[in-house]
Design a protein around this motif. Structure first.
Motif, PDB file in Angstrom:
ATOM      1  N   ILE A  97     -11.709 -74.859 -60.844  1.00  0.00           N
ATOM      2  CA  ILE A  97     -11.366 -73.837 -59.853  1.00  0.00           C
ATOM      3  C   ILE A  97     -10.815 -74.453 -58.574  1.00  0.00           C
ATOM      4  N   LEU A  98     -11.534 -75.409 -58.003  1.00  0.00           N
ATOM      5  CA  LEU A  98     -11.125 -75.975 -56.717  1.00  0.00           C
ATOM      6  C   LEU A  98      -9.759 -76.651 -56.772  1.00  0.00           C
ATOM      7  N   PRO A  99      -9.459 -77.491 -57.777  1.00  0.00           N
ATOM      8  CA  PRO A  99      -8.110 -78.085 -57.821  1.00  0.00           C
ATOM      9  C   PRO A  99      -6.999 -77.053 -57.956  1.00  0.00           C
ATOM     10  N   LEU A 100      -7.229 -75.995 -58.745  1.00  0.00           N
ATOM     11  CA  LEU A 100      -6.200 -74.976 -58.924  1.00  0.00           C
ATOM     12  C   LEU A 100      -6.060 -74.072 -57.710  1.00  0.00           C
ATOM     13  N   ALA A 101      -7.144 -73.909 -56.945  1.00  0.00           N
ATOM     14  CA  ALA A 101      -7.096 -73.052 -55.757  1.00  0.00           C
ATOM     15  C   ALA A 101      -6.699 -73.819 -54.504  1.00  0.00           C
ATOM     16  N   PHE A 102      -6.705 -75.144 -54.569  1.00  0.00           N
ATOM     17  CA  PHE A 102      -6.430 -75.939 -53.374  1.00  0.00           C
ATOM     18  C   PHE A 102      -5.037 -75.674 -52.780  1.00  0.00           C
ATOM     19  N   PRO A 103      -3.975 -75.489 -53.600  1.00  0.00           N
ATOM     20  CA  PRO A 103      -2.685 -75.120 -53.000  1.00  0.00           C
ATOM     21  C   PRO A 103      -2.746 -73.849 -52.158  1.00  0.00           C
ATOM     22  N   GLY A 104      -3.601 -72.897 -52.557  1.00  0.00           N
ATOM     23  CA  GLY A 104      -3.777 -71.691 -51.744  1.00  0.00           C
ATOM     24  C   GLY A 104      -4.444 -71.987 -50.423  1.00  0.00           C
ATOM     25  N   VAL A 105      -5.384 -72.941 -50.422  1.00  0.00           N
ATOM     26  CA  VAL A 105      -6.024 -73.359 -49.170  1.00  0.00           C
ATOM     27  C   VAL A 105      -4.995 -73.980 -48.247  1.00  0.00           C
ATOM     28  N   VAL A 106      -4.156 -74.846 -48.801  1.00  0.00           N
ATOM     29  CA  VAL A 106      -3.119 -75.499 -47.994  1.00  0.00           C
ATOM     30  C   VAL A 106      -2.111 -74.469 -47.490  1.00  0.00           C
TER      31      VAL A 106
ATOM     32  N   LEU B  17       1.479 -81.060 -51.568  1.00  0.00           N
ATOM     33  CA  LEU B  17       0.217 -80.578 -52.116  1.00  0.00           C
ATOM     34  C   LEU B  17       0.372 -79.260 -52.873  1.00  0.00           C
ATOM     35  N   GLY B  18       1.604 -78.771 -52.993  1.00  0.00           N
ATOM     36  CA  GLY B  18       1.868 -77.574 -53.790  1.00  0.00           C
ATOM     37  C   GLY B  18       1.598 -76.273 -53.060  1.00  0.00           C
ATOM     38  N   ALA B  19       1.614 -76.300 -51.718  1.00  0.00           N
ATOM     39  CA  ALA B  19       1.291 -75.086 -50.967  1.00  0.00           C
ATOM     40  C   ALA B  19       2.339 -73.997 -51.157  1.00  0.00           C
ATOM     41  N   PHE B  20       3.607 -74.376 -51.260  1.00  0.00           N
ATOM     42  CA  PHE B  20       4.669 -73.378 -51.355  1.00  0.00           C
ATOM     43  C   PHE B  20       4.613 -72.618 -52.679  1.00  0.00           C
ATOM     44  N   ASP B  21       4.025 -73.228 -53.714  1.00  0.00           N
ATOM     45  CA  ASP B  21       3.880 -72.534 -54.989  1.00  0.00           C
ATOM     46  C   ASP B  21       2.810 -71.448 -54.917  1.00  0.00           C
ATOM     47  N   ALA B  22       1.930 -71.539 -53.905  1.00  0.00           N
ATOM     48  CA  ALA B  22       0.839 -70.559 -53.773  1.00  0.00           C
ATOM     49  C   ALA B  22       1.190 -69.426 -52.827  1.00  0.00           C
ATOM     50  N   LEU B  23       2.344 -69.490 -52.186  1.00  0.00           N
ATOM     51  CA  LEU B  23       2.727 -68.443 -51.242  1.00  0.00           C
ATOM     52  C   LEU B  23       3.374 -67.271 -51.983  1.00  0.00           C
TER      53      LEU B  23
ATOM     54  N   LEU C  86      -6.255 -64.396 -47.654  1.00  0.00           N
ATOM     55  CA  LEU C  86      -5.321 -63.800 -48.607  1.00  0.00           C
ATOM     56  C   LEU C  86      -4.605 -64.828 -49.487  1.00  0.00           C
ATOM     57  N   PRO C  87      -4.084 -65.947 -48.952  1.00  0.00           N
ATOM     58  CA  PRO C  87      -3.473 -66.937 -49.866  1.00  0.00           C
ATOM     59  C   PRO C  87      -4.470 -67.561 -50.837  1.00  0.00           C
ATOM     60  N   ILE C  88      -5.700 -67.816 -50.370  1.00  0.00           N
ATOM     61  CA  ILE C  88      -6.708 -68.380 -51.270  1.00  0.00           C
ATOM     62  C   ILE C  88      -7.053 -67.384 -52.366  1.00  0.00           C
ATOM     63  N   GLN C  89      -7.202 -66.114 -51.983  1.00  0.00           N
ATOM     64  CA  GLN C  89      -7.533 -65.086 -52.967  1.00  0.00           C
ATOM     65  C   GLN C  89      -6.414 -64.943 -54.005  1.00  0.00           C
ATOM     66  N   ALA C  90      -5.165 -64.993 -53.536  1.00  0.00           N
ATOM     67  CA  ALA C  90      -4.040 -64.901 -54.467  1.00  0.00           C
ATOM     68  C   ALA C  90      -4.001 -66.105 -55.397  1.00  0.00           C
ATOM     69  N   SER C  91      -4.334 -67.270 -54.879  1.00  0.00           N
ATOM     70  CA  SER C  91      -4.367 -68.480 -55.710  1.00  0.00           C
ATOM     71  C   SER C  91      -5.473 -68.405 -56.748  1.00  0.00           C
ATOM     72  N   LEU C  92      -6.629 -67.886 -56.369  1.00  0.00           N
ATOM     73  CA  LEU C  92      -7.735 -67.748 -57.317  1.00  0.00           C
ATOM     74  C   LEU C  92      -7.434 -66.692 -58.375  1.00  0.00           C
ATOM     75  N   GLU C  93      -6.717 -65.648 -58.006  1.00  0.00           N
ATOM     76  CA  GLU C  93      -6.367 -64.598 -58.968  1.00  0.00           C
ATOM     77  C   GLU C  93      -5.482 -65.133 -60.082  1.00  0.00           C
ATOM     78  N   ARG C  94      -4.684 -66.169 -59.775  1.00  0.00           N
ATOM     79  CA  ARG C  94      -3.746 -66.702 -60.763  1.00  0.00           C
ATOM     80  C   ARG C  94      -4.387 -67.690 -61.736  1.00  0.00           C
TER      81      ARG C  94
ATOM     82  N   THR D 247     -17.503 -76.715 -63.369  1.00  0.00           N
ATOM     83  CA  THR D 247     -16.295 -75.893 -63.525  1.00  0.00           C
ATOM     84  C   THR D 247     -15.634 -75.634 -62.179  1.00  0.00           C
ATOM     85  N   PHE D 248     -16.453 -75.398 -61.170  1.00  0.00           N
ATOM     86  CA  PHE D 248     -15.900 -75.155 -59.834  1.00  0.00           C
ATOM     87  C   PHE D 248     -15.193 -76.399 -59.312  1.00  0.00           C
ATOM     88  N   ARG D 249     -15.823 -77.566 -59.468  1.00  0.00           N
ATOM     89  CA  ARG D 249     -15.260 -78.795 -58.921  1.00  0.00           C
ATOM     90  C   ARG D 249     -14.049 -79.285 -59.709  1.00  0.00           C
ATOM     91  N   LYS D 250     -14.096 -79.137 -61.036  1.00  0.00           N
ATOM     92  CA  LYS D 250     -13.062 -79.713 -61.881  1.00  0.00           C
ATOM     93  C   LYS D 250     -11.918 -78.761 -62.211  1.00  0.00           C
TER      94      LYS D 250
END
Length: 305
Positions: free
Chosen positions: A225-234, A299-305, A193-201, A220-223
Motif C-alpha cells: 500500500i505505502l509504495p503505491l500510495a507514495f506518489p499521491g503523498v508527493v 518520485l512519480g507524483a505527476f502520475d498521481a495527479l 484528496l491526492p492521497i485518497q485518489a492514489s489509494l483508490e487506484r 501488506t501496508f509497508r510492502k
C-alpha cells in the motif's frame, strides 16, 4: 444541403492535429501571454537596480539586486524560515492526511464516503480570509481555545508551549505554532484528496495476493500500500509546499512580525518601492519549486495527479 458548420467540422475531423491545435490555442495563448509573459517580465525586472539616492529604477542589466538579496543575512533568514515552515507543514499534513485518506479509500462504505468527501471539501467552500481571521480569534489570548484550556485546568500546558524559544509567543495567534496550525488546517484538504485518489487506484487483487502469500496487515501496508500510495503523498506535497511557500496573508495575520518570502516581496514592491529587489525575491520560490517539482517528478507524483 450541407451547412458551412458541417463542412468545417468534417474538415477538422480528418485533420486531428489541426483540431487539437485549435482546441488548445486559447489556453496556450493565455498561458504564454498572461502567465509566462508575467514571469518573464518579472525575471527582467530582477536584473534592474534602483538608485539609492533618487529611488528611480535604473533599467540597465545588472546583478545588483541579487547581490543585495543574498549578501544580507536577514534575507537568508527569511528564505530559510519560509522553506522550513513549508517543509514542516507538508510533513505534518501528510501524517494527518494519510489515515483519513486510507479510511475513505479502503474502509468507508458507499453511504459514508460522500459524507467524508463533503467533510474534506466543505472548508474549501468558505472564504480564505474568513477562515484565517476565525483562527486568529480562536487562538487569541481571550479566545475560545484559551477559555476551554482554562476550564480543563490545562492552561499551564499552553503557557509552557508558548514559552518555547523561537516558536512561542505571547499567544497562539502571535506565534509560529499558531501560524503552523493555521497552515495545516487551510492546506490539509489538498493533501487528503491526492492521497485518497492514489489509494483508490490500488487494485484489490494486490491486497488479496499479499494476504494469500502470508503477508500480514502491517507487512501488506509497508510492502504494497505505502509504495503505491507514495506518489499521491508527493503529489499532495506539491500543493502544501508551494502554497505555504508563497503565502503572505497567513504570516501577516497570524504570528509575530518575522518576515516570510511573500511578505518580503509585498513590502519591497509596496512600502519600500524597490521593485527590482522584490522581483529578485520572487525568483527564489520559483527556483525552489523547480527543484522540488523535478524531485517530485522522479518520485512519480505527476502520475498521481
Amino acid at each position: 444541403m450541407t451547412s458551412t458548420f458541417d463542412k468545417f467540422f468534417t474538415f477538422l475531423f480528418y485533420r486531428k492535429s489541426l483540431a487539437l491545435f485549435l482546441l488548445l490555442a486559447p489556453l496556450l495563448i493565455w498561458l504564454g501571454v498572461v502567465y509566462l509573459g508575467s514571469l518573464f517580465t518579472l525575471l527582467i525586472q530582477s536584473f534592474f537596480s534602483i538608485d539609492s539616492f533618487s529611488g528611480v529604477i535604473k533599467r540597465e542589466f545588472t546583478f545588483e539586486s541579487y547581490y543585495d538579496l543574498f549578501r544580507q543575512s536577514t534575507n537568508w533568514d527569511i528564505i530559510i524560515r519560509t522553506t522550513t515552515m513549508a517543509f514542516t507543514v507538508t510533513v505534518v499534513s501528510a501524517i494527518i492526511a494519510f489515515p483519513i485518506a486510507y479510511y475513505m479509500a479502503m474502509n468507508a462504505g458507499p453511504k459514508l464516503k460522500p459524507i467524508l468527501y463533503l467533510g474534506v471539501m466543505l472548508p474549501l467552500w468558505s472564504s480564505y480570509l474568513v477562515k484565517v481571521y476565525s483562527w486568529k480569534l480562536i487562538m487569541a489570548k481571550e479566545g475560545i481555545l484559551t477559555w476551554c484550556l482554562e476550564r480543563l485546568g490545562l492552561l499551564h500546558v499552553l503557557d509552557v508551549i508558548l514559552a518555547i524559544p523561537v516558536i512561542g509567543g505571547s499567544s497562539l495567534s502571535f506565534s509560529y505554532i499558531g501560524m503552523f496550525l493555521v497552515f495545516v488546517y487551510i492546506w490539509l484538504p489538498y493533501m487528503i484528496l491526492p492521497i485518497q485518489a492514489s489509494l483508490e487506484r490500488i487494485p484489490k487483487s494486490l491486497l488479496e495476493a499479499s494476504s494469500d502469500l502470508g503477508g500480514g496487515p502491517s507487512q501488506t501496508f509497508r510492502k504494497v500500500i505505502l509504495p503505491l500510495a507514495f506518489p499521491g503523498v508527493v503529489a499532495g506535497s506539491i500543493f502544501t509546499f508551494s502554497l505555504t511557500l508563497g503565502d503572505y496573508i497567513i504570516p501577516t495575520i497570524i504570528g509575530n512580525s518575522s518576515y516570510f518570502i511573500g511578505m518580503a516581496v509585498y513590502t519591497h514592491q509596496g512600502t519600500a518601492g524597490n521593485i527590482p529587489l522584490a522581483a529578485a525575491f520572487s525568483v527564489v520560490p520559483i527556483i525552489i519549486m523547480m527543484v522540488y517539482l523535478s524531485i517530485a517528478k522522479r518520485l512519480g507524483a505527476f502520475d498521481a495527479l
